[in-house]
Design a protein around this motif. Structure first.
Motif, PDB file in Angstrom:
ATOM      1  N   GLN A 153     -46.875 -11.932   2.173  1.00  0.00           N
ATOM      2  CA  GLN A 153     -45.831 -12.879   1.757  1.00  0.00           C
ATOM      3  C   GLN A 153     -46.309 -13.650   0.531  1.00  0.00           C
ATOM      4  O   GLN A 153     -47.271 -14.393   0.598  1.00  0.00           O
ATOM      5  N   LEU A 154     -45.639 -13.454  -0.597  1.00  0.00           N
ATOM      6  CA  LEU A 154     -46.018 -14.127  -1.837  1.00  0.00           C
ATOM      7  C   LEU A 154     -45.289 -15.450  -2.018  1.00  0.00           C
ATOM      8  O   LEU A 154     -45.847 -16.393  -2.575  1.00  0.00           O
ATOM      9  N   TRP A 211     -40.079 -20.318   0.519  1.00  0.00           N
ATOM     10  CA  TRP A 211     -40.017 -21.765   0.697  1.00  0.00           C
ATOM     11  C   TRP A 211     -38.630 -22.294   0.367  1.00  0.00           C
ATOM     12  O   TRP A 211     -37.849 -21.653  -0.323  1.00  0.00           O
ATOM     13  N   SER A 212     -38.344 -23.484   0.926  1.00  0.00           N
ATOM     14  CA  SER A 212     -37.103 -24.220   0.662  1.00  0.00           C
ATOM     15  C   SER A 212     -37.460 -25.684   0.471  1.00  0.00           C
ATOM     16  O   SER A 212     -38.338 -26.207   1.177  1.00  0.00           O
ATOM     17  N   ALA A 213     -36.775 -26.355  -0.421  1.00  0.00           N
ATOM     18  CA  ALA A 213     -37.039 -27.773  -0.682  1.00  0.00           C
ATOM     19  C   ALA A 213     -36.898 -28.585   0.592  1.00  0.00           C
ATOM     20  O   ALA A 213     -35.957 -28.403   1.367  1.00  0.00           O
ATOM     21  N   GLY A 214     -37.837 -29.479   0.821  1.00  0.00           N
ATOM     22  CA  GLY A 214     -37.778 -30.394   1.959  1.00  0.00           C
ATOM     23  C   GLY A 214     -38.174 -29.803   3.299  1.00  0.00           C
ATOM     24  O   GLY A 214     -38.085 -30.484   4.310  1.00  0.00           O
ATOM     25  N   GLU A 215     -38.615 -28.544   3.334  1.00  0.00           N
ATOM     26  CA  GLU A 215     -38.997 -27.904   4.600  1.00  0.00           C
ATOM     27  C   GLU A 215     -40.458 -27.469   4.570  1.00  0.00           C
ATOM     28  O   GLU A 215     -40.991 -27.129   3.520  1.00  0.00           O
ATOM     29  N   GLU A 216     -41.088 -27.483   5.762  1.00  0.00           N
ATOM     30  CA  GLU A 216     -42.447 -26.959   5.863  1.00  0.00           C
ATOM     31  C   GLU A 216     -42.412 -25.482   5.501  1.00  0.00           C
ATOM     32  O   GLU A 216     -41.466 -24.773   5.818  1.00  0.00           O
ATOM     33  N   VAL A 217     -43.461 -25.029   4.846  1.00  0.00           N
ATOM     34  CA  VAL A 217     -43.530 -23.618   4.466  1.00  0.00           C
ATOM     35  C   VAL A 217     -44.246 -22.859   5.582  1.00  0.00           C
ATOM     36  O   VAL A 217     -45.392 -23.154   5.920  1.00  0.00           O
ATOM     37  N   ALA A 218     -43.527 -21.899   6.145  1.00  0.00           N
ATOM     38  CA  ALA A 218     -44.086 -21.053   7.198  1.00  0.00           C
ATOM     39  C   ALA A 218     -44.607 -19.768   6.581  1.00  0.00           C
ATOM     40  O   ALA A 218     -44.122 -19.318   5.535  1.00  0.00           O
ATOM     41  N   GLU A 219     -45.612 -19.211   7.210  1.00  0.00           N
ATOM     42  CA  GLU A 219     -46.173 -17.936   6.745  1.00  0.00           C
ATOM     43  C   GLU A 219     -46.282 -17.013   7.950  1.00  0.00           C
ATOM     44  O   GLU A 219     -46.815 -17.395   8.989  1.00  0.00           O
ATOM     45  N   GLU A 220     -45.770 -15.805   7.801  1.00  0.00           N
ATOM     46  CA  GLU A 220     -45.831 -14.823   8.882  1.00  0.00           C
ATOM     47  C   GLU A 220     -46.442 -13.543   8.344  1.00  0.00           C
ATOM     48  O   GLU A 220     -46.087 -13.092   7.255  1.00  0.00           O
ATOM     49  N   THR A 221     -47.370 -12.980   9.103  1.00  0.00           N
ATOM     50  CA  THR A 221     -48.029 -11.746   8.693  1.00  0.00           C
ATOM     51  C   THR A 221     -47.950 -10.731   9.821  1.00  0.00           C
ATOM     52  O   THR A 221     -48.516 -10.951  10.898  1.00  0.00           O
ATOM     53  N   ALA A 222     -47.239  -9.639   9.579  1.00  0.00           N
ATOM     54  CA  ALA A 222     -47.231  -8.513  10.507  1.00  0.00           C
ATOM     55  C   ALA A 222     -48.437  -7.642  10.164  1.00  0.00           C
ATOM     56  O   ALA A 222     -48.797  -7.500   8.994  1.00  0.00           O
ATOM     57  N   PHE A 223     -49.060  -7.062  11.187  1.00  0.00           N
ATOM     58  CA  PHE A 223     -50.253  -6.267  10.950  1.00  0.00           C
ATOM     59  C   PHE A 223     -50.367  -5.142  11.967  1.00  0.00           C
ATOM     60  O   PHE A 223     -49.701  -5.149  12.999  1.00  0.00           O
ATOM     61  N   THR A 224     -51.205  -4.183  11.649  1.00  0.00           N
ATOM     62  CA  THR A 224     -51.598  -3.147  12.595  1.00  0.00           C
ATOM     63  C   THR A 224     -53.093  -3.307  12.843  1.00  0.00           C
ATOM     64  O   THR A 224     -53.803  -3.933  12.053  1.00  0.00           O
ATOM     65  N   PHE A 225     -53.564  -2.756  13.955  1.00  0.00           N
ATOM     66  CA  PHE A 225     -54.997  -2.767  14.233  1.00  0.00           C
ATOM     67  C   PHE A 225     -55.389  -1.445  14.871  1.00  0.00           C
ATOM     68  O   PHE A 225     -54.541  -0.704  15.372  1.00  0.00           O
ATOM     69  N   GLU A 226     -56.686  -1.150  14.822  1.00  0.00           N
ATOM     70  CA  GLU A 226     -57.177   0.162  15.223  1.00  0.00           C
ATOM     71  C   GLU A 226     -58.160   0.107  16.382  1.00  0.00           C
ATOM     72  O   GLU A 226     -59.045   0.951  16.497  1.00  0.00           O
ATOM     73  N   GLY A 227     -58.016  -0.878  17.231  1.00  0.00           N
ATOM     74  CA  GLY A 227     -58.860  -0.994  18.410  1.00  0.00           C
ATOM     75  C   GLY A 227     -58.877  -2.423  18.893  1.00  0.00           C
ATOM     76  O   GLY A 227     -58.467  -3.343  18.173  1.00  0.00           O
TER      77      GLY A 227
END
Length: 135
Positions: free
Chosen positions: A105-106, A109-125
């Motif tokens: 996620q580069l 954001w929206s004015a007046g709101e907290e900026v959320a960050e979400e990261t989808a990922f894969t894993f191998e074990g």
């Protein structure tokens, strides 16, 4: 009978990426799905299943406080999930191995709101580092 005080709340959960506590993360979800092969056997009127390969996927989200995920890029990392509650029988730690983000996620954001960050990922074990066991 269930002792309700032993039900674990996610309030005290912690996420560590490559050993560094991510204080801004407030949600982590990870699961493993197994590909099952369906087999038809002579002499049986039941389909049977053989486990195939596994796929690990997850999502972590929280508040944006640094550019760490952008700087990390698509390099692999480890996640250590610690699920804890002071009233529980103990805590659970699960290590997710060779994690890789699906997208970075580069901006979001929206004015007046907290900026959320979400990261989808894969894993191998994964490894169950510390299980919870009832006393």
């Amino acid at each position: 009978m269930l002792d309700a005080s032993k039900v674990i709340l996610g309030t005290y959960g912690q996420v560590f990426i490559d050993g560094v506590w991510q204080t801004h993360i407030n949600k982590l979800e990870a699961s493993v799905e197994v590909e099952k092969r369906e087999l038809n056997l002579c002499g049986s009127d039941w389909k049977v299943h053989k486990n195939g390969i596994k796929k690990g996927t997850g999502t972590m989200s929280g508040y944006k406080i640094t550019s760490d995920m952008i700087k990390r890029g698509f390099t692999k990392f480890e996640i250590l999930s610690k699920l804890d509650d002071p009233e529980a029988y103990g805590y659970e730690m699960v290590k997710l191995i060779r994690c890789s983000p699906d997208k970075i996620q580069l901006a979001n954001w929206s004015a007046g709101e907290e900026v959320a960050e979400e990261t989808a990922f894969t894993f191998e074990g994964y490894e169950l580092v510390n299980p919870i066991a009832a006393n």
